[in-house]
Design a protein around this motif. Structure first.
Motif, short mmCIF file in Angstrom:
data_model
loop_
_atom_site.label_atom_id
_atom_site.label_comp_id
_atom_site.label_asym_id
_atom_site.label_seq_id
_atom_site.Cartn_x
_atom_site.Cartn_y
_atom_site.Cartn_z
N LYS A 1 -19.50 -4.97 3.55
CA LYS A 1 -18.79 -6.24 3.50
C LYS A 1 -17.42 -6.16 2.84
O LYS A 1 -16.62 -7.07 2.98
CB LYS A 1 -19.65 -7.27 2.74
N PHE A 2 -17.16 -5.10 2.11
CA PHE A 2 -15.95 -5.04 1.29
C PHE A 2 -14.88 -4.15 1.93
O PHE A 2 -15.18 -3.13 2.53
CB PHE A 2 -16.29 -4.56 -0.11
N SER A 3 -13.64 -4.55 1.75
CA SER A 3 -12.56 -3.90 2.48
C SER A 3 -11.57 -3.11 1.62
O SER A 3 -10.83 -2.29 2.15
CB SER A 3 -11.76 -4.96 3.26
N PHE A 4 -11.53 -3.37 0.32
CA PHE A 4 -10.50 -2.73 -0.51
C PHE A 4 -11.09 -1.62 -1.38
O PHE A 4 -12.03 -1.86 -2.14
CB PHE A 4 -9.85 -3.77 -1.44
N PRO A 5 -10.53 -0.41 -1.27
CA PRO A 5 -9.50 0.05 -0.32
C PRO A 5 -10.15 0.61 0.93
O PRO A 5 -11.37 0.68 1.03
CB PRO A 5 -8.79 1.15 -1.11
N SER A 6 -9.33 1.04 1.89
CA SER A 6 -9.85 1.61 3.13
C SER A 6 -10.34 3.04 2.89
O SER A 6 -9.54 3.94 2.61
CB SER A 6 -8.76 1.61 4.21
N GLY A 7 -11.64 3.24 3.03
CA GLY A 7 -12.21 4.58 2.84
C GLY A 7 -11.81 5.53 3.96
O GLY A 7 -11.62 6.73 3.72
N HIS A 8 -11.69 5.01 5.18
CA HIS A 8 -11.26 5.87 6.28
C HIS A 8 -9.85 6.40 6.04
O HIS A 8 -9.56 7.57 6.28
CB HIS A 8 -11.30 5.09 7.60
N THR A 9 -8.97 5.53 5.54
CA THR A 9 -7.59 5.95 5.28
C THR A 9 -7.54 6.96 4.14
O THR A 9 -6.85 7.99 4.24
CB THR A 9 -6.71 4.74 4.94
N SER A 10 -8.26 6.70 3.06
CA SER A 10 -8.24 7.62 1.92
C SER A 10 -8.78 8.98 2.33
O SER A 10 -8.25 10.02 1.94
CB SER A 10 -9.07 7.06 0.75
N ARG A 11 -9.83 8.99 3.15
CA ARG A 11 -10.43 10.25 3.60
C ARG A 11 -9.47 11.02 4.50
O ARG A 11 -9.32 12.24 4.37
CB ARG A 11 -11.74 9.96 4.33
N ALA A 12 -8.80 10.31 5.41
CA ALA A 12 -7.86 10.97 6.32
C ALA A 12 -6.69 11.59 5.55
O ALA A 12 -6.29 12.72 5.81
CB ALA A 12 -7.34 9.96 7.35
N VAL A 13 -6.16 10.83 4.58
CA VAL A 13 -5.05 11.33 3.78
C VAL A 13 -5.50 12.52 2.93
O VAL A 13 -4.78 13.52 2.80
CB VAL A 13 -4.48 10.21 2.88
N LEU A 14 -6.69 12.43 2.36
CA LEU A 14 -7.22 13.52 1.53
C LEU A 14 -7.39 14.80 2.35
O LEU A 14 -7.00 15.89 1.90
CB LEU A 14 -8.56 13.10 0.93
N VAL A 15 -7.97 14.68 3.52
CA VAL A 15 -8.17 15.85 4.39
C VAL A 15 -6.82 16.47 4.75
O VAL A 15 -6.65 17.69 4.69
CB VAL A 15 -8.94 15.45 5.66
N ALA A 16 -5.85 15.62 5.13
CA ALA A 16 -4.53 16.12 5.49
C ALA A 16 -3.85 16.80 4.31
O ALA A 16 -3.21 17.85 4.46
CB ALA A 16 -3.66 14.97 6.01
N PHE A 17 -3.99 16.23 3.12
CA PHE A 17 -3.39 16.80 1.91
C PHE A 17 -3.95 18.20 1.65
O PHE A 17 -3.21 19.13 1.34
CB PHE A 17 -3.66 15.90 0.71
N ILE A 18 -5.25 18.35 1.80
CA ILE A 18 -5.88 19.64 1.56
C ILE A 18 -5.43 20.67 2.59
O ILE A 18 -5.10 21.81 2.25
CB ILE A 18 -7.42 19.50 1.59
N LEU A 19 -5.38 20.26 3.86
CA LEU A 19 -5.04 21.21 4.94
C LEU A 19 -3.55 21.52 5.02
O LEU A 19 -3.16 22.49 5.67
CB LEU A 19 -5.53 20.65 6.28
N ILE A 20 -2.73 20.72 4.35
CA ILE A 20 -1.29 20.97 4.35
C ILE A 20 -0.81 21.57 3.04
O ILE A 20 0.00 22.51 3.03
CB ILE A 20 -0.51 19.67 4.65
N CYS A 21 -1.34 21.08 1.93
CA CYS A 21 -0.83 21.48 0.62
C CYS A 21 -1.70 22.49 -0.13
O CYS A 21 -1.17 23.38 -0.80
CB CYS A 21 -0.64 20.24 -0.26
N LEU A 22 -3.01 22.35 -0.06
CA LEU A 22 -3.90 23.17 -0.88
C LEU A 22 -4.46 24.38 -0.15
O LEU A 22 -4.62 25.45 -0.74
CB LEU A 22 -5.05 22.31 -1.42
N ASN A 23 -4.78 24.20 1.10
CA ASN A 23 -5.29 25.31 1.91
C ASN A 23 -4.59 25.23 3.27
O ASN A 23 -5.20 24.86 4.27
CB ASN A 23 -6.80 25.21 2.08
N PRO A 24 -3.30 25.56 3.30
CA PRO A 24 -2.47 25.29 4.48
C PRO A 24 -2.98 25.94 5.77
O PRO A 24 -3.31 27.12 5.79
CB PRO A 24 -1.10 25.88 4.08
#
Length: 215
Positions: free
Chosen positions: A118-141
């Motif tokens: 029922k709750f919307s704040f914050p968007s878990g899909h967005t946080s997960r997508a950004v987290l995955v991208a951060f790892i694959l670009i910055c931490l384990n390129p």
């Protein structure tokens, strides 16, 4: 009496209330405009696909399968750290949602599915997508040729959450911020290759022995 007391304790400050009201209005205008824009309307039609592509349970199940099926020492570090990051994201988002308790938007299309959450704040899909991208670009390129499709996926997932009327714009923006902070936290605790191998070894001796079962 208890309900009234609870509502009084959770009284929203006027400034925050105005921000949330403006967020609601801006989100409705954005969705209305998107429905008249061919590209964004097409994105909305595929919103369910993007929702599944970044669902927490789907990612956990697929990543566990990836860990089990691919026994390669060069992958241990990514396998362990990404799994920890996914668990971290699920916990952080669940805690924030339980504390903030902002209701999801009421869809303009009344037939749209609201879902169990029922709750919307914050968007878990967005946080997960950004987290995955951060790892694959910055931490384990990964290879740079995969950056454009990866970033396009992150953008599509984020926008589709608003177009699907599952989140307000502020939910998505803050979800991206949470994902970035989680990525920075993972950078601080990033497990080394040897530490990752030790963790996998403790979980499955067969995996590190080459996938053979010892009888």
């Amino acid at each position: 009496m208890e309900l009234g007391t609870s509502l009084e304790k959770r009284k929203v400050p006027n400034m925050l209330k105005r921000i949330l009201q403006y967020d609601v209005q801006l989100t409705k205008k954005f969705v209305d405009l998107a429905l008249r824009t061919t590209t964004l309307k097409s994105l909305r039609n595929h919103a369910k696909l993007f929702e599944v592509s970044c669902h927490g349970i789907v990612w956990l199940a697929c990543w566990l399968s990836f860990i089990w099926l691919f026994n390669n020492k060069e992958l241990y570090q990514l396998q362990v750290n990404m799994f920890i990051a996914l668990i971290l994201d699920i916990v952080v988002i669940a805690v924030i949602k339980a504390f903030v308790r902002r209701r999801r938007p009421v869809p303009m299309n009344k037939l749209m599915e609201l879902g169990p959450d029922k709750f919307s704040f914050p968007s878990g899909h967005t946080s997960r997508a950004v987290l995955v991208a951060f790892i694959l670009i910055c931490l384990n390129p990964i290879s740079i040729i995969f950056y454009p499709p990866l970033l396009a996926w992150v953008t599509a997932v984020s926008i589709s959450r608003v177009l699907q009327e599952r989140h307000y714009l502020l939910d998505v923006v803050c979800g991206a911020g949470v994902g970035l902070l989680e990525g920075l936290f993972m950078a601080l605790i990033w497990f080394s290759q040897s530490a990752s191998a030790s963790i996998l070894s403790s979980l499955s001796d067969e995996k590190l022995d080459g996938g053979e079962y010892h009888v």
